[in-house]
Design an enzyme around this catalytic site. Structure first.
Site, PDB file in Angstrom:
ATOM      1  CB  SER A   9     -39.089 -13.401  13.632  1.00 55.11           C
ATOM      2  OG  SER A   9     -40.381 -13.641  13.103  1.00 55.11           O
ATOM      3  CG  HIS A  34     -38.223  -9.444  11.961  1.00 56.74           C
ATOM      4  ND1 HIS A  34     -37.671  -8.545  11.081  1.00 56.74           N
ATOM      5  CD2 HIS A  34     -38.808 -10.405  11.213  1.00 56.74           C
ATOM      6  CE1 HIS A  34     -37.909  -8.957   9.839  1.00 56.74           C
ATOM      7  NE2 HIS A  34     -38.606 -10.085   9.889  1.00 56.74           N
ATOM      8  CG  ASP A  36     -41.732 -12.009   9.906  1.00 55.15           C
ATOM      9  OD1 ASP A  36     -41.072 -11.365   9.069  1.00 55.15           O
ATOM     10  OD2 ASP A  36     -41.219 -12.772  10.747  1.00 55.15           O
ATOM     11  CG  MET A  38     -46.233 -13.436   6.271  1.00 53.21           C
ATOM     12  SD  MET A  38     -45.801 -15.164   6.435  1.00 53.21           S
ATOM     13  CE  MET A  38     -44.215 -15.044   7.255  1.00 53.21           C
ATOM     14  CG  HIS A  67     -40.152  -8.799   6.563  1.00 53.92           C
ATOM     15  ND1 HIS A  67     -39.677 -10.086   6.680  1.00 53.92           N
ATOM     16  CD2 HIS A  67     -40.224  -8.552   5.228  1.00 53.92           C
ATOM     17  CE1 HIS A  67     -39.477 -10.598   5.476  1.00 53.92           C
ATOM     18  NE2 HIS A  67     -39.809  -9.689   4.574  1.00 53.92           N
ATOM     19  CG  MET A  69     -42.826 -11.017   3.648  1.00 50.09           C
ATOM     20  SD  MET A  69     -42.496 -12.398   4.769  1.00 50.09           S
ATOM     21  CE  MET A  69     -42.787 -11.612   6.341  1.00 50.09           C
ATOM     22  CG  MET A 138     -36.248 -12.467   2.271  1.00 53.64           C
ATOM     23  SD  MET A 138     -36.774 -12.253   3.979  1.00 53.64           S
ATOM     24  CE  MET A 138     -37.358 -13.901   4.393  1.00 53.64           C
ATOM     25  CG  ASP A 180     -36.231 -12.545   8.048  1.00 52.70           C
ATOM     26  OD1 ASP A 180     -36.256 -13.454   8.892  1.00 52.70           O
ATOM     27  OD2 ASP A 180     -37.240 -11.906   7.692  1.00 52.70           O
TER      28      ASP A 180
HETATM   29  C1  DX5 Z   1     -40.028 -15.609   6.921  1.00 54.09           C
HETATM   30  C2  DX5 Z   1     -39.962 -14.493   7.947  1.00 54.09           C
HETATM   31  C3  DX5 Z   1     -38.877 -14.653   8.956  1.00 54.09           C
HETATM   32  C4  DX5 Z   1     -38.997 -15.880   9.809  1.00 54.09           C
HETATM   33  C5  DX5 Z   1     -37.721 -16.138  10.518  1.00 54.09           C
HETATM   34  O1  DX5 Z   1     -40.872 -15.248   5.891  1.00 54.09           O
HETATM   35  O2  DX5 Z   1     -39.732 -13.271   7.273  1.00 54.09           O
HETATM   36  O3  DX5 Z   1     -38.782 -13.487   9.755  1.00 54.09           O
HETATM   37  O4  DX5 Z   1     -40.022 -15.796  10.739  1.00 54.09           O
HETATM   38  O5  DX5 Z   1     -37.871 -17.313  11.242  1.00 54.09           O
HETATM   39  P1  DX5 Z   1     -36.672 -18.335  11.480  1.00 54.09           P
HETATM   40  O6  DX5 Z   1     -35.621 -17.584  12.257  1.00 54.09           O
HETATM   41  O7  DX5 Z   1     -37.313 -19.419  12.242  1.00 54.09           O
HETATM   42  O8  DX5 Z   1     -36.169 -18.762  10.135  1.00 54.09           O
HETATM   43 ZN    ZN Z   2     -39.148 -11.429   8.408  1.00 53.70          ZN
END
Ligand code: DX5
Ligand code: ZN
Length: 228
Positions: A9, A34, A36, A38, A67, A69, A138, A180
């Protein structure tokens, strides 16, 4: 034995050197990037969007696993598809019409998936199995990297794997099972034994590059530890 994919990620990467960072994880043997997204609405944090996806796209050959969110979801699907995303996953609670969003992702030429928060029931899968390429569980509450793995994810992975196997036994296409949050070398064997075939790892990869082996050292250590 399922093949294991490692999806670092980039949430934990150095954003000032993102091109270099994604090239380094690809060279280290990572299977997916990956990504992320947000929105400070669905989750209490704000990260990166389609412009950043487009910027890193020419730096790697491996799939970009977006991903989302975010809430609402649909307007971002064409933007990420155009920005070079290969896989787009979203949280079913964040879409008014889950089936329509899944279909929209596929219509834009990407693989589609649903993401399940720790307390989200797997039932959301049941009526859309044919539209799923990926199921992402998750193992932390979404919003931040570096959180601790929630152990209840393990029985949930087993249950998701059973649903996927039953689907394949009925003639359905295989569905990737991704996890994840909080994946490290000391728990990845349990995670893979419970049925995951794809592990996201943020802080484990970018937070602690192997002293000698850099990112390659960590990615390979995760792959080795998975079947130890
Ligand atoms: C959390 C993200 C993850 C996160 C994973 O909301 O979706 O992808 O970055 O990070 P680690 O591996 O540090 O838990
Ligand atoms: Zn993620």
């Amino acid at each position: 034995m399922n093949p294991l994919r490692i999806a670092p990620s980039i949430l934990s990467a150095d954003f000032a050197r993102l091109g270099e960072e994604v090239r380094a994880i690809e060279a280290a043997g990572a299977d997916w990037v990956h990504f992320d997204v947000m929105d400070n609405h669905y989750v209490p944090n704000l990260t990166i969007g389609p412009l950043v996806c487009e910027a890193i796209r020419p730096h790697v050959q491996i799939p970009i696993d977006v991903h989302l969110m975010v809430e609402p979801v649909d307007a971002l699907v064409p933007l990420f598809a155009k920005a070079g995303a290969n896989i787009i996953t979203f949280h079913p609670e964040a879409s008014r019409h889950v089936d329509r969003t899944l279909q929209m992702i596929r219509d834009h030429g990407c693989q589609a998936g649903l993401v399940f928060n720790p307390a989200t029931p797997l039932d959301w899968m049941d009526h859309v199995m044919d539209r799923l390429d990926v199921v992402l569980l998750m193992a932390v509450n979404p919003g931040f990297g570096g959180q601790k793995f929630i152990p209840a994810t393990l029985p949930k992975l087993l249950a998701a794997r059973q649903r996927i196997q039953a689907h394949v036994a009925r003639g359905g296409k295989p569905i990737a099972l991704e996890v994840d949050g909080g994946v490290k070398t000391d728990n990845i064997a349990q995670i893979v034994a419970a049925g995951a075939d794809t592990c996201v790892a943020g802080s484990a990869v970018f937070g602690a590059p192997d002293a000698d082996g850099g990112y390659r050292g960590v990615v390979q250590a995760l792959k080795r530890a998975a079947f130890a």
